[in-house]
Design a protein around this motif. Structure first.
Motif, PDB file in Angstrom:
ATOM      1  N   THR A  36      -3.854   8.582   0.215  1.00 26.23           N
ATOM      2  CA  THR A  36      -5.500   9.236  -0.720  1.00 26.23           C
ATOM      3  C   THR A  36      -5.957   9.214   0.808  1.00 26.23           C
ATOM      4  O   THR A  36      -7.055   9.739  -0.234  1.00 26.23           O
ATOM      5  N   ARG A  37      -6.088   8.440   1.203  1.00 26.05           N
ATOM      6  CA  ARG A  37      -6.994   8.663   2.005  1.00 26.05           C
ATOM      7  C   ARG A  37      -7.294   9.589   2.793  1.00 26.05           C
ATOM      8  O   ARG A  37      -8.510  10.773   3.180  1.00 26.05           O
ATOM      9  N   THR A  39       2.172   1.990  -3.947  1.00 29.79           N
ATOM     10  CA  THR A  39       1.387   2.425  -4.081  1.00 29.79           C
ATOM     11  C   THR A  39       0.654   2.431  -2.933  1.00 29.79           C
ATOM     12  O   THR A  39      -0.237   2.974  -2.348  1.00 29.79           O
ATOM     13  N   LEU A  40       1.055   0.686  -1.879  1.00 34.75           N
ATOM     14  CA  LEU A  40      -0.036   0.665  -0.774  1.00 34.75           C
ATOM     15  C   LEU A  40       0.274   1.496   0.024  1.00 34.75           C
ATOM     16  O   LEU A  40      -0.451   1.697   0.987  1.00 34.75           O
ATOM     17  N   ARG A  52       4.629   9.422  -5.667  1.00 43.53           N
ATOM     18  CA  ARG A  52       5.402   7.834  -6.873  1.00 43.53           C
ATOM     19  C   ARG A  52       5.618   7.865  -7.308  1.00 43.53           C
ATOM     20  O   ARG A  52       6.797   7.375  -7.420  1.00 43.53           O
ATOM     21  N   TYR A  77       4.683  -1.440  -6.457  1.00 43.12           N
ATOM     22  CA  TYR A  77       3.261  -1.854  -5.869  1.00 43.12           C
ATOM     23  C   TYR A  77       3.884  -1.395  -4.145  1.00 43.12           C
ATOM     24  O   TYR A  77       2.428  -0.897  -3.915  1.00 43.12           O
ATOM     25  N   LYS A 133      -0.800   5.089   0.224  1.00 41.86           N
ATOM     26  CA  LYS A 133      -2.630   4.590   0.070  1.00 41.86           C
ATOM     27  C   LYS A 133      -3.694   5.557   1.375  1.00 41.86           C
ATOM     28  O   LYS A 133      -4.485   5.889   0.845  1.00 41.86           O
TER      29      LYS A 133
END
Length: 452
Positions: free
Chosen positions: A193-194, A186-187, A9, A183, A190
């Protein structure tokens, strides 16, 4: 390693910030240039219009050139900057304005229309408009020259104002683009991250495929991780099965050895004791051989994916292994022969693993097969190159598919059953097969390898 290098990021936002900064600077210069041109054109139109109005108020009275300065035109120009003008009659006499106001415009050009140029007057930068008007006077030279100059402060102020407004818009758009990108990143991250949380929450033995649905951009990465975990799961299953079987196999000779020691301790010095010592020696040798083969099997499994491949001469390999694998003395008379290939075939493989596989095949044939003959042959055909170990024993009682498994037994229960399994592992690691057959009264085990 710093967070900047670790965080995808941060790296994306940093790169985008650099790109937006360079773009903003480039747009800033473009905005300044465009603003200056716009201001220049706007004030040039006013200046040209003022010069034309002055020219229209030049007339001849009593044979003399006279000018009636248009107050409105001069007032309009003077509302923004200082204005200077000069009117020169065909004789070169200044009839109105500032005598020292000069223009470098060509006389031919100004007769065709207004000529604009930059100049310096009274120590100030000015914009000069020059124009010639033809009057009805006797003679051939009846052109009157009109020169109007205006300082450039208002132009610069207008260009500066337009530039600042453009820079403000560029800055706002850059900040909005940066925030939108942050933003969006970040989306977009995700799902990663999962996936990270799913892997981190698993037990060490949970090697199932990742359940979280990855985005298309990292689907290949997730599939590669799933494939790696599948291979790791298979390897762990093999090792666990091998360890379990090895523990079971080692218990048998250890129990037998313990029983012989008990007998030895309870037997008086006699011939019976000597026979017990002999059996203890045999059990110890059997245990040592089993341990060696277990280590060889583990080594072959490890080198299957880790060893670097190199060219291996099969004639030389088979000759050297045969010389080392045959003991100096055998309990029976065995005729041993080596038949090399005519062309010295080579394969791209792991020489250490191939040596262990062939050594186990020869050892198996000498211990449990050959009664009087053993032949090691190197050859090749349309299916690739191969090394064959043939003996005149009775062959294998168990099906071939069972013989290739770890701890499988052949004709008798003697031995560990690891020899053919080790050879099978090596063959598979070299994209080959282990073939067992019997013809011409000989049991043949052929290690077939893909040609290099």
């Amino acid at each position: 390693m710093s967070e900047l290098r670790l965080s995808l990021r941060v790296r994306i936002i940093a790169v985008l910030t650099a790109v937006l900064t360079v773009g903003a600077v480039a747009l800033g210069f473009a905005a300044w240039h465009s603003s200056w041109l716009a201001a220049q054109q706007a004030y040039d139109r006013l200046l040209s219009g003022g010069a034309v109005q002055i020219a229209e108020n030049v007339y001849v009275q009593g044979g003399v050139v006279t000018v009636d300065p248009p107050v409105s035109a001069i007032a309009t120009l003077a509302a923004y900057d200082l204005v200077f003008y000069k009117v020169v009659d065909p004789r070169g006499v200044v009839v109105a304005g500032y005598d020292d106001l000069m223009s470098d415009a060509d006389s031919v050009d100004i007769r065709a229309g207004v000529v604009l140029e930059d100049g310096l007057y009274q120590g100030q930068p000015v914009r000069i408009a020059s124009l010639a008007r033809q009057l009805e006077l006797p003679g051939t030279n009846n052109w009157t020259t009109i020169v109007v100059a205006q300082t450039t402060e208002a132009r610069r102020a207008l260009a500066r104002d337009l530039t600042l407004k453009a820079l403000g818009v560029i800055a706002v758009m850059s900040v909005l683009a940066l925030l939108a990108t942050a933003y969006a990143v970040t989306l977009a991250l995700k799902p990663l991250t999962r996936i990270e949380r799913e892997i981190a929450s698993r037990r060490p033995d949970d090697l199932r495929p990742i359940a979280a649905e990855p985005p298309n951009e990292v689907r290949n990465l997730v599939q590669a991780i799933d494939g790696f975990m599948h291979r790791l799961s298979e390897r762990m299953a093999i090792m666990q099965r091998f360890i379990a079987d090895a523990a079971h196999q080692i218990r048998t000779p250890l129990a037998a050895l313990d029983a012989q020691v008990e007998i030895l301790l309870g037997t008086p010095a006699s011939r019976r004791k000597a026979e017990t010592v002999t059996r203890i020696h045999e059990r110890t040798a059997e245990l040592g051989r089993l341990t060696g083969q277990l280590l060889d099997h583990a080594m072959v499994i490890h080198r299957r994916d880790a060893a670097a491949m190199a060219a291996v001469d099969l004639n030389q390999l088979a000759k050297s292994v045969l010389a080392k694998a045959v003991p100096l003395s055998l309990p029976r008379e065995v005729d041993i022969a080596f038949v090399p290939a005519e062309t010295s075939p080579t394969v791209n493989g792991d020489a250490i693993s191939l040596r262990e596989a062939l050594s186990n095949l020869i050892d198996n044939a000498l211990r449990h097969g050959a009664r009087s003959r053993l032949i090691v042959t190197v050859g090749g055909d349309h299916g690739g190159t191969w090394i064959e170990v043939a003996d005149d024993g009775e062959g294998f009682a168990a099906p071939v598919s069972e013989l290739l498994l770890p701890f499988a037994k052949g004709l008798t229960s003697a031995g560990s059953g690891l020899g053919l399994s080790i050879a099978t592992e090596v063959a598979q690691a070299h994209h080959g097969t282990l073939e067992v057959s019997r013809n011409d009264g000989m049991t043949r085990v052929r290690l077939r390898l893909a040609s290099s």
